[in-house]
Design an enzyme around this catalytic site. Structure first.
Site, PDB file in Angstrom:
ATOM      1  CE1 TYR A  81       0.839  -0.099   4.382  1.00 30.10           C
ATOM      2  CE2 TYR A  81      -1.453  -0.598   4.795  1.00 30.10           C
ATOM      3  CZ  TYR A  81      -0.173  -0.410   5.270  1.00 30.10           C
ATOM      4  OH  TYR A  81       0.081  -0.544   6.613  1.00 30.10           O
ATOM      5  CD  GLU A  82      -0.620   5.343   1.200  1.00 27.75           C
ATOM      6  OE1 GLU A  82      -0.477   6.145   0.272  1.00 27.75           O
ATOM      7  OE2 GLU A  82      -1.702   5.195   1.792  1.00 27.75           O
ATOM      8  N   GLY A  83       1.748   2.501  -2.721  1.00 29.46           N
ATOM      9  CA  GLY A  83       2.652   2.287  -3.853  1.00 29.46           C
ATOM     10  C   GLY A  83       3.572   1.116  -3.617  1.00 29.46           C
ATOM     11  CD  GLN A 114       6.993   3.969  -2.959  1.00 23.66           C
ATOM     12  OE1 GLN A 114       7.502   5.084  -2.798  1.00 23.66           O
ATOM     13  NE2 GLN A 114       5.678   3.801  -3.025  1.00 23.66           N
TER      14      GLN A 114
END
Length: 596
Positions: free
Chosen positions: A441-443, A448
């Site tokens: 999650y969050e990429g 990244q």
């Protein structure tokens, strides 16, 4: 059942001795952020997380959040809500928020040790207040005055929580594909219609109202990511004057059945003409949402660190207690029927790997949060710009690497337990399962990596990289005559030079074939992370030698740094070799041939 003890000594060492945070806080105008005050906060934070949150971790995993499909409501695990009440009563939600909205106005970096404690003690519980901080940041930077007055105070006080609604069933990372609609209403609000999935803490029973920050499209929006706007959509309607009204037409459709993090509610949220308000400019929603996402990415990196530390603490304790076989060089504890497994070199390899990653990773994460404060409060425009550029550069490293290493460390801890780690009794398998989500999650890690190499390095012409390489060069020059770190200076200079050379090589190849960036991105991310840790290890040894820490502490830093440089940093050799390999090794195989 796993236990947790806040590593206050090392937290304080990282923040104050290595990073010099107290002086930085004073320089940035945080007069109240004194060492005495922060030490008291950390002591109380340790008490709260060790005695209130940590004991709830196992039951939260076993019982989980429960969804009532009749009412569309979610009941959190037993004990979660009372713990949240204590969290609010203690004033914890507003540590870093502005005083004008009811917060305590402390620097972001001052709160990061407490956040690490929360994540380590009970990661599932931590997800409920997590995105409130992102919502606060987004509204501070992009909200209208009335929105700040109406929504920030209850968020800061913890009476309401926030959520971040991006992903849709057909649309993950590529937000340009989202379909949620926003229709203008006569009263100046908007009717939000659509379905969002994977929404952390989208529905729960801890507070009376949840503020959803939702990405949606206006009727005349251009296609793609340029046509996305941001809206705040309360679970319970809120008028512009703050008056709370009837239930909004937003409802949880279900919660996900997950590999781990069972205590956290991961929701499908259905918006059916729900009343919302535009945040920021029309079609500029991604800019506002990235304010939340960047904060959240650093937070998720800290989750990887926290899980690593809890797993390591329990593996170390078990390795000292577990008696099995004898040392190859003869009994170390002849009075016992067998030696503890910590005498075995391979067990020490796993424990030292965790220790080396955690302690330098802690400095890395704390430094990134210091940059948040520097970017906002630097004493000059140039200082703020440099802090912001450096923050942009290190954020994907913190998020991507600390979460990947979190999986490695929880795996190593499980290995130390052997078969006892695989069963539920000791709680290590829960930590290994919970860690898996942090890389997603969050990429994902791949996202990244592309962000680091494709955007932060190539598109921005390496601005942040040059600043970080400058930090390494300055440190090496300043410490060139220091015998305490002499053995680390040469390897650190060598890796910094190779880092720069690899970057140039990728850029040259990408000029002819853009696929080279995607092919090299993962290895470039990990290479960057290992060199970054090497830098922080060298700085940690230098700081330890001049600190008031005990000789035992100093020796621990020195020997762990030697282990890191000898056995972990050489991983860069494999990543460098992969980076030097052309993209054709990934692209030559025809898609149909994957079936063979």
């Amino acid at each position: 059942m796993s236990t947790y003890k806040a590593p206050l000594t090392d937290m304080r060492f990282a923040l104050f001795d290595v990073l010099g945070a107290e002086a930085q806080f004073q320089k940035l105008g945080f007069a109240d952020a004194t060492r005495d005050l922060l030490d008291a906060i950390y002591d109380e934070g340790a008490r709260f997380t060790e005695t209130i949150l940590a004991p709830l971790n196992e039951a939260g995993d076993r019982i989980g959040s429960r969804f009532d499909k009749t009412t569309g409501t979610v009941a959190t695990p037993p004990g979660f809500k009372p713990a949240y009440v204590q969290f609010v009563e203690g004033g914890w939600p507003g540590l870093t928020s502005p005083a004008e909205f009811g917060g305590q106005g402390l620097p972001h970096a001052a709160a990061v040790p407490f956040k690490e404690m929360i994540d380590a003690a009970n990661l599932a519980w931590s997800t409920f207040p997590l995105l409130s901080h992102g919502a606060i940041d987004a509204l501070q930077h992009h909200g209208e005055a009335w929105q700040q007055e109406t929504f920030l105070k209850p968020l800061v006080e913890g009476r309401w929580t926030g959520s971040m609604c991006l992903t849709e069933p057909h649309c993950g990372t590529d937000l340009g594909l989202l379909k949620t609609k926003a229709e203008p209403q006569a009263d100046g609000s908007y009717g939000i219609t659509g379905t969002k999935i994977f929404i952390t803490a989208g529905e729960h029973d801890m507070v009376d109202n949840i503020l959803h920050l939702v990405l949606a499209r206006l009727p005349d929006a251009p296609a793609g990511s340029k046509g996305i706007s941001l809206f705040i959509v309360p679970k319970v309607k809120v008028a512009r004057d703050g008056t709370v009204g009837a239930a909004n037409t937003v409802r949880c459709g279900s919660i996900e059945h997950k590999m781990g993090l069972h205590g956290s509610s991961t929701c499908v949220m259905n918006f059916d003409g729900a009343q919302g308000y535009l945040v920021g400019q029309p079609n500029k929603g991604l800019m506002a949402m990235f304010t939340m996402m960047n904060t959240a990415r650093l937070g998720v990196g800290l989750q990887g660190l926290a899980l690593s530390d809890r797993a390591y603490q329990n593996a170390l304790r078990y390795s000292r207690d577990r008696l099995q076989s004898r040392s190859l060089s003869g009994p170390k504890f002849p009075d016992k029927p067998a030696d503890p497994i910590i005498v075995q070199p391979d067990v020490r390899r796993m424990l030292l790997t965790c220790k080396a990653i955690i302690e330098a990773g802690r400095v890395m994460a704390y430094h990134a949060t210091l940059l948040v404060d520097g970017a906002a409060r630097g004493t000059s425009e140039e200082e703020r710009a440099q802090a912001d550029a450096l923050l942009d550069f290190v954020t994907p490293i913190v998020k991507g690497c600390l979460t990947e290493w979190g999986i490695e460390c929880t795996y190593n801890a499980l290995q130390c337990f052997g078969g006892h780690g695989y069963i539920g009794e000791h709680g290590i398998e829960q930590l290994a399962r919970d860690a898996r989500i942090t890389t997603l999650y969050e990429g994902t890690t791949g996202i990244q990596a592309l962000d680091l190499l494709g955007r932060k390095v190539m598109q921005l012409k390496g601005t942040g990289l040059k600043l970080f390489l400058g930090m390494i060069e300055q440190f090496c020059n300043e410490q060139s005559g220091n015998p305490a770190v002499a053995e680390f200076i040469g390897p650190l200079r060598e890796k910094a030079a190779q880092w720069q050379q690899l970057t140039l090589q990728i850029g040259q190849r990408a000029a002819a074939n853009p696929e080279e960036i995607g092919a090299a991105a993962y290895d470039y991310l990990m290479y960057s992370g290992y060199v970054t840790l090497a830098y922080w290890w060298a700085r940690s040894v230098a700081a330890a030698e001049t600190s008031s820490q005990s000789e035992k502490f100093k020796a621990g830093k020195r020997e762990t740094a030697r282990f890191y440089f000898a056995r972990i940093l050489p991983r860069t050799l494999a990543h460098a070799a992969a980076i030097a390999t052309p993209a054709s090794t990934l692209t030559a195989l025809d898609e149909a041939a994957f079936d063979n």
